[in-house]
Design a protein around this motif. Structure first.
Motif, short mmCIF file in Angstrom:
data_model
loop_
_atom_site.label_atom_id
_atom_site.label_comp_id
_atom_site.label_asym_id
_atom_site.label_seq_id
_atom_site.Cartn_x
_atom_site.Cartn_y
_atom_site.Cartn_z
N LEU A 178 38.81 123.57 83.74
CA LEU A 178 38.62 122.87 82.47
C LEU A 178 37.13 122.69 82.17
O LEU A 178 36.69 122.81 81.02
CB LEU A 178 39.31 121.51 82.50
CG LEU A 178 40.84 121.52 82.48
CD1 LEU A 178 41.37 120.10 82.67
CD2 LEU A 178 41.35 122.10 81.17
N PHE A 179 36.34 122.38 83.21
CA PHE A 179 34.91 122.19 83.04
C PHE A 179 34.25 123.47 82.52
O PHE A 179 33.43 123.45 81.61
CB PHE A 179 34.30 121.77 84.38
CG PHE A 179 32.83 121.47 84.32
CD1 PHE A 179 32.36 120.38 83.62
CD2 PHE A 179 31.92 122.29 84.96
CE1 PHE A 179 31.00 120.10 83.56
CE2 PHE A 179 30.56 122.02 84.92
CZ PHE A 179 30.11 120.92 84.21
N ARG A 180 34.64 124.60 83.10
CA ARG A 180 34.11 125.88 82.63
C ARG A 180 34.52 126.16 81.19
O ARG A 180 33.72 126.63 80.37
CB ARG A 180 34.58 127.00 83.56
CG ARG A 180 33.99 126.96 84.96
CD ARG A 180 34.47 128.15 85.78
NE ARG A 180 33.92 128.10 87.13
CZ ARG A 180 32.72 128.54 87.47
NH1 ARG A 180 31.93 129.07 86.53
NH2 ARG A 180 32.30 128.47 88.72
N ARG A 181 35.78 125.87 80.87
CA ARG A 181 36.25 126.09 79.50
C ARG A 181 35.48 125.23 78.51
O ARG A 181 35.16 125.68 77.40
CB ARG A 181 37.74 125.77 79.41
CG ARG A 181 38.66 126.91 79.81
CD ARG A 181 40.10 126.56 79.44
NE ARG A 181 40.18 126.16 78.05
CZ ARG A 181 41.12 125.33 77.57
NH1 ARG A 181 42.02 124.80 78.37
NH2 ARG A 181 41.15 125.02 76.29
N ALA A 182 35.23 123.97 78.89
CA ALA A 182 34.51 123.07 77.99
C ALA A 182 33.14 123.64 77.64
O ALA A 182 32.69 123.56 76.49
CB ALA A 182 34.37 121.69 78.63
N HIS A 183 32.47 124.22 78.63
CA HIS A 183 31.16 124.85 78.37
C HIS A 183 31.31 126.11 77.52
O HIS A 183 30.56 126.33 76.57
CB HIS A 183 30.48 125.19 79.70
CG HIS A 183 29.77 124.02 80.32
ND1 HIS A 183 28.53 123.61 79.93
CD2 HIS A 183 30.16 123.17 81.31
CE1 HIS A 183 28.16 122.56 80.64
NE2 HIS A 183 29.14 122.28 81.49
N GLU A 184 32.28 126.93 77.85
CA GLU A 184 32.46 128.19 77.15
C GLU A 184 32.91 127.99 75.70
O GLU A 184 32.56 128.78 74.82
CB GLU A 184 33.48 129.06 77.90
CG GLU A 184 33.00 129.53 79.27
CD GLU A 184 34.12 130.11 80.10
OE1 GLU A 184 35.28 130.09 79.63
OE2 GLU A 184 33.84 130.57 81.23
N GLU A 185 33.68 126.93 75.46
CA GLU A 185 34.25 126.71 74.13
C GLU A 185 33.47 125.70 73.29
O GLU A 185 33.89 125.34 72.20
CB GLU A 185 35.71 126.27 74.26
CG GLU A 185 36.59 127.33 74.94
CD GLU A 185 38.02 126.87 75.15
OE1 GLU A 185 38.42 125.85 74.53
OE2 GLU A 185 38.74 127.51 75.94
N TYR A 186 32.33 125.25 73.82
CA TYR A 186 31.51 124.28 73.07
C TYR A 186 30.99 124.92 71.79
O TYR A 186 30.40 126.00 71.81
CB TYR A 186 30.34 123.80 73.93
CG TYR A 186 29.45 122.80 73.22
CD1 TYR A 186 29.88 121.50 72.99
CD2 TYR A 186 28.19 123.18 72.75
CE1 TYR A 186 29.06 120.59 72.34
CE2 TYR A 186 27.37 122.28 72.10
CZ TYR A 186 27.82 120.98 71.89
OH TYR A 186 27.02 120.09 71.23
#
Length: 215
Positions: free
Chosen positions: A137-145
């Motif tokens: 989820l942490f990686r997704r949050a960065h990628e989808e910011y």
């Protein structure tokens, strides 16, 4: 450690928030051990995730969607119901066809030092599983910011707090989430399931850059 995984999609982290009947406030060590083992079971997590996303299902639907036999999904549904993580929908159930929905769920784990060996290992296994999920989820949050007005947010903060202030902050954080959040049934148009994570940890005891780190 607070777990509200079931209520939201991907979480029971049951969500769950998912407000109606929740898991008992006081659980015995044996009950907590069984709870952690259930939440750490991959198929049961997938069942809770599906119910969190779609609201309801029976063993046949889950078998088709999760690629399992209906006998297997039926067994795990009964086990989840025993732990008050889901409940049967009486008005839709009849004969051998039983429909299920997730229940609101919130649990705060005790001090690990007070746990039995079996309980600690079950909690540890669950924690490692959740760390893997949270890392994704942490990686997704960065990628989808897409900026401060988008659906993905990442923030980092540091401050000085007493233990009482930290505890008060956590209470207010939860109250704020309850104020703005919705259950799946009451969510307004345009709402989407949102996975939220928060952690706080004090610096180690001792000196840091010549200054005491505090309790």
């Amino acid at each position: 450690m607070t777990d509200g995984t079931p209520p939201t999609a991907g979480a029971p982290e049951p969500a769950a928030d998912p407000e109606t009947p929740a898991a008992p406030a006081e659980l015995t060590s044996l009950e907590r051990t069984a709870l952690y083992k259930s939440l750490g079971n991959p198929l049961r997590r997938r069942i809770l995730d599906y119910l969190g996303r779609h609201g309801e299902a029976n063993s046949t639907v889950l078998a088709r969607e999760l690629g399992e036999s209906s006998g297997t999904t039926s067994y795990h549904l009964r086990k989840l119901a025993e732990q008050k993580l889901i409940e049967e929908i009486p008005e839709k159930s009849g004969g051998r066809e039983r429909w299920w929905r997730s229940l609101p769920f919130s649990h705060t784990a005790p001090d690990p030092a007070t746990m039995t060996t079996e309980e600690f290992e079950a909690a540890r296994h669950l924690a490692l599983l959740k760390i893997d999920i949270d890392t994704q989820l942490f990686r997704r949050a960065h990628e989808e910011y897409r900026g401060p007005d988008g659906w993905a947010h990442v923030q980092r903060h540091g401050t000085w707090l007493t233990r009482d202030e930290l505890t008060a902050f956590m209470r207010e954080y939860r109250a704020l989430l309850d104020h703005y959040g919705h259950s799946r049934e009451t969510a307004p148009e345009g709402a989407r399931p949102v996975n939220m994570r928060f952690y706080a940890v004090a610096e180690p005891m001792g000196e840091w850059n010549g200054e005491p780190t505090g309790p």
